[in-house]
Write an enzyme that holds these catalytic residues in place. Structure first.
Site, PDB file in Angstrom:
ATOM      1  N   HIS A   1     -13.007   2.294  -7.035  1.00  0.00           N
ATOM      2  CA  HIS A   1     -12.715   3.502  -6.268  1.00  0.00           C
ATOM      3  C   HIS A   1     -14.048   4.165  -5.944  1.00  0.00           C
ATOM      4  O   HIS A   1     -15.025   4.021  -6.676  1.00  0.00           O
ATOM      5  CB  HIS A   1     -11.843   4.417  -7.133  1.00  0.00           C
ATOM      6  CG  HIS A   1     -11.306   5.624  -6.451  1.00  0.00           C
ATOM      7  ND1 HIS A   1     -12.080   6.745  -6.220  1.00  0.00           N
ATOM      8  CD2 HIS A   1     -10.065   5.916  -5.963  1.00  0.00           C
ATOM      9  CE1 HIS A   1     -11.337   7.669  -5.626  1.00  0.00           C
ATOM     10  NE2 HIS A   1     -10.118   7.190  -5.457  1.00  0.00           N
TER      11      HIS A   1
ATOM     12  N   ASP B   1     -13.103   2.848 -16.001  1.00  0.00           N
ATOM     13  CA  ASP B   1     -12.251   3.778 -15.260  1.00  0.00           C
ATOM     14  C   ASP B   1     -10.801   3.331 -15.469  1.00  0.00           C
ATOM     15  O   ASP B   1     -10.353   2.346 -14.897  1.00  0.00           O
ATOM     16  CB  ASP B   1     -12.632   3.738 -13.780  1.00  0.00           C
ATOM     17  CG  ASP B   1     -11.708   4.569 -12.906  1.00  0.00           C
ATOM     18  OD1 ASP B   1     -10.724   5.140 -13.427  1.00  0.00           O
ATOM     19  OD2 ASP B   1     -11.956   4.640 -11.680  1.00  0.00           O
TER      20      ASP B   1
ATOM     21  N   GLN C   1      -6.017   4.005 -13.124  1.00  0.00           N
ATOM     22  CA  GLN C   1      -4.857   3.254 -12.634  1.00  0.00           C
ATOM     23  C   GLN C   1      -4.197   2.403 -13.719  1.00  0.00           C
ATOM     24  O   GLN C   1      -3.102   1.876 -13.509  1.00  0.00           O
ATOM     25  CB  GLN C   1      -5.287   2.354 -11.473  1.00  0.00           C
ATOM     26  CG  GLN C   1      -5.738   3.104 -10.241  1.00  0.00           C
ATOM     27  CD  GLN C   1      -4.614   3.881  -9.582  1.00  0.00           C
ATOM     28  OE1 GLN C   1      -3.466   3.458  -9.593  1.00  0.00           O
ATOM     29  NE2 GLN C   1      -4.948   5.021  -8.998  1.00  0.00           N
TER      30      GLN C   1
ATOM     31  N   LYS D   1      -1.764  10.726 -13.276  1.00  0.00           N
ATOM     32  CA  LYS D   1      -1.332   9.341 -13.063  1.00  0.00           C
ATOM     33  C   LYS D   1      -0.288   8.919 -14.095  1.00  0.00           C
ATOM     34  O   LYS D   1       0.353   7.881 -13.941  1.00  0.00           O
ATOM     35  CB  LYS D   1      -2.525   8.385 -13.170  1.00  0.00           C
ATOM     36  CG  LYS D   1      -3.722   8.715 -12.314  1.00  0.00           C
ATOM     37  CD  LYS D   1      -3.511   8.434 -10.851  1.00  0.00           C
ATOM     38  CE  LYS D   1      -4.836   8.554 -10.090  1.00  0.00           C
ATOM     39  NZ  LYS D   1      -4.672   8.361  -8.647  1.00  0.00           N
TER      40      LYS D   1
ATOM     41  N   CYS E   1      -9.710   4.930  -0.755  1.00  0.00           N
ATOM     42  CA  CYS E   1     -11.013   5.236  -1.369  1.00  0.00           C
ATOM     43  C   CYS E   1     -11.631   3.989  -1.995  1.00  0.00           C
ATOM     44  O   CYS E   1     -12.227   4.044  -3.072  1.00  0.00           O
ATOM     45  CB  CYS E   1     -10.882   6.348  -2.404  1.00  0.00           C
ATOM     46  SG  CYS E   1     -10.499   7.949  -1.705  1.00  0.00           S
TER      47      CYS E   1
END
Length: 403
Positions: A121, A198, A201, A224, A361
């Site tokens: 991202h 990260d 997700q 999320k 993104c």
């Protein structure tokens, strides 16, 4: 027992209509929906003990402080961090990444190497580019394969004694691909490099174990995973959080202040300047409780079934191409031949189906495939096969209208 209709009853928004059609919400990769129990936690805070934390001797302040710190403990336990003070509550994943990038700007030097993956991202690309511009460090990129997986052979070749930092998402937001982060972390540590994962997700689908992974940093957002927007987590190993300088100056992050010198508070407050999103932190804890009450095994089973069924049915549509076919979570990123994804998404919206369109993104991924973007349908455990049938019928209608 997992009963999807019972689960759906926990989410009031799933009862609404859009353009006269029953809402089919397949934009969970951007933001998941919020169950009533989390909404109730927000209302309870503002109704019964709205006060600033850590600073007051009065009852409301003490109650708010206790609830906020209880939420930190819930996050610690969920992510399996060794200590609660290794959990920094932030404004979200992007904020968490920038805290780390800012800290390392005082540590990196010219010629040091930083590695990112090509699946990132923009929030896990731009801060590191800024860091390299500031320090003279060199940015290297792990390339990707056609199926969306990373070129791990190239990654191992990129690693060397100059490698100081590696950044990779646990799951690609654009494609849903699950990256081999344990291998990425282990290989980087052989060269003494630190790794930030990260997890934005991944956390709706996978319960991360930061100690098991041996992650140096792991970041994620509450919104999320059925929580509110504006709150997230930065996990960092104690010794690394102590190594990094504070990100912001202000109240809460100090021990003593004089005009001659200021000394900083210990962890986690060193990185939590100013009044935090108190309500958001408490609601984050409620969301974690909710997800664990359902069980991540049950979540994975439901979502894997949705992914398999959705893939099977969408692939029957002539001219439809799915991007990212390697091991992944419940995300299907696709295009209709000769039709712009924005146009498809606009028609789907009129039919009550919420999907995400564009480059998500993640422009380097789109550049790799030579496309302007995709239509992304991202599923959650509260979605159903019947909703996928609506999606498929709507895509067919969009194709007919736009061809």
């Amino acid at each position: 027992m997992f009963i999807v209709d019972k689960i759906r009853a926990d989410f009031p928004i799933l009862n609404r209509e859009v353009h006269g059609k029953k809402l089919v919400y397949f934009d969970n990769g951007a933001t998941s929906q919020t169950p009533q129990i989390v909404i109730d936690a927000i209302v309870d805070y503002y109704s019964n003990y709205n006060a600033n934390i850590h600073r007051g001797v009065h009852t409301l302040s003490q109650e708010a402080t206790d609830k906020y710190e209880e939420a930190r403990l819930k996050v610690q336990q969920h992510f399996n961090a060794k200590h609660s003070y290794e959990i920094i509550l932030t404004a979200g994943t992007t904020h968490s990444i920038n805290v780390v990038a800012s800290g390392f700007s005082a540590i990196l030097k010219a010629g040091d190497q930083v590695i990112v993956s090509s699946l990132e991202h923009h929030s896990n690309i731009v801060p590191w580019q800024m860091l390299c511009e500031k320090t003279g460090a060199i940015l290297k990129v792990i390339p990707m394969n056609e199926d969306g997986s990373l070129r791990m052979d190239i990654y191992h070749e990129l690693l060397n004694a100059n490698t100081k930092l590696v950044f990779c998402n646990h799951v690609s937001n654009a494609l849903g691909i699950i990256n081999p982060i344990k291998e990425i972390i282990h290989a980087a540590h052989k060269f003494g490099a630190y790794v930030l994962i990260d997890g934005a997700q991944a956390v709706p689908h996978i319960k991360p174990d930061v100690q098991g992974l041996d992650a140096d940093f792991y970041v994620a957002s509450a919104h999320k995973m059925c929580g509110p927007t504006g709150v997230g987590v930065l996990y960092g190993k104690e010794e690394l959080l102590k190594l990094l300088p504070p990100y912001q100056g202000g109240g809460e992050m100090i021990e003593t202040v004089t005009f001659e010198k200021t000394t900083y508070a210990g962890l986690p407050h060193k990185f939590e300047a100013g009044t935090p999103n108190i309500c958001g932190g408490i609601a984050f804890g409620a969301a974690i409780d909710y997800l664990n009450s359902i069980g991540f095994d049950n979540i994975a089973k439901q979502e894997n079934e949705l992914l398999a069924y959705g893939t099977q049915e969408l692939e029957k549509i002539e001219g439809l191409k799915i991007y990212g076919t390697s091991d992944k979570v419940a995300v299907i990123s696709f295009n209709l031949e000769g039709i712009h994804p924005y146009d498809v998404g606009s028609i789907l919206d009129k039919l009550g189906v919420a999907v995400r369109t564009g480059h998500h993104c993640a422009q380097p991924i789109m550049n790799f495939y030579g496309i302007p973007g995709t239509v992304r349908a991202s599923f959650a455990f509260y979605n159903t096969k019947q909703e996928i049938d609506v999606l498929v019928a709507s895509v067919k209608r969009a194709k007919m209208m736009l061809s």
